[in-house]
Design an enzyme around this catalytic site. Sequence first.
Site, short mmCIF file in Angstrom:
data_model
loop_
_atom_site.label_atom_id
_atom_site.label_comp_id
_atom_site.label_asym_id
_atom_site.label_seq_id
_atom_site.Cartn_x
_atom_site.Cartn_y
_atom_site.Cartn_z
N ARG A 1 41.69 46.79 -64.45
CA ARG A 1 41.75 46.59 -65.90
C ARG A 1 40.35 46.58 -66.47
NH1 ARG A 1 46.13 47.98 -65.70
NH2 ARG A 1 48.06 47.04 -66.42
N HIS B 1 42.50 56.34 -67.07
CA HIS B 1 43.56 55.36 -66.77
C HIS B 1 44.79 56.05 -66.20
CE1 HIS B 1 45.13 51.13 -68.03
NE2 HIS B 1 45.69 51.53 -66.89
N GLU C 1 40.08 51.62 -74.85
CA GLU C 1 40.74 52.87 -74.47
C GLU C 1 41.44 53.47 -75.68
OE1 GLU C 1 43.27 52.12 -71.10
OE2 GLU C 1 41.61 51.48 -69.84
#
Length: 302
Positions: free
Chosen positions: A230, A277, A259
């Site tokens: 994360r 990701h 993000e």
Amino acid sequence: MARVLICDPVAEDALEAIRSGGHEVVEKTGMSLEELMETAPQFDALVVRSATKVRKPVLEKAAEGNLKLIVRGGVGLDNIDLDDAAALGISVRNTPSASSVAVAELALAHMLACSRFLGPANCTMKKGEWNKKSYGKGKELWNSTLGLIGYGRISREVAKRAKGFGMKVIFYDPFVDDAEGVQKVDLDTLCRKSDFVSLHIPHTEETHYLLDSHQFEMMKDGVIVVNCARGGTINETALLEAMKSGKVFASGIDVYEKEPAEGNSLVEFERTVATPHIGAGSAAASSRVGAEVARTINEFFE
């Protein structure tokens, strides 16, 4: 019959499995906060991945309607306000094992890419350059020490594969007392002893900037840092400075504080191997996640 709202993309076979359970499925991805607050109260269940954030205002609005269940396709639950959901009587489930292998393999891929300059070597080759000398002094995973921060499902899958490369594995996790075949250490010891550091923890108040300037200063010169967990668990500015100084040889990063990671200096740095990701983003993992989502919904509403 339950009405199920699909907020983020889910495999088609999973949607068919939910329908086969006698439920109505509505796909509405990419909603704004306002759209989600307006739509959620009309459904009995929500299915989300990492993109949709289910915060307190959404939960309070949804609780005025029919919402009974939120299923997170994936491991992390930091995009859902769990305490608020519990207080409102809304169950939250996830699919903790379905994507573990995919994330673990990406972490190992980042270690290999960082070790052998695969990112910059690939880019310069496509420009017609032949920089054999520049990229000829990489590192080996064999006979090195891998420090795993967090020792849950994904981290254990990483450890299995790391041992296949001949790596010694140590870990830091205050919630795990012991584990077969790997050594538990404190965080400072992990920083000092590791040749590779890989994070596998959620982002919470306790883990925010768990790796910061102080931790990088303790690390071996030439360490490789990987984060497929994360964003926010590493201070990105501190990591970039550590790479510029040569303390950190390279970093493999799949998750970011913000993000999408537009204009991110860490991403743009040559010795960062950056991915958007995609830890759980394999076809097989998506199928497993979808199957577990469908099974969870069908069992819940039985």
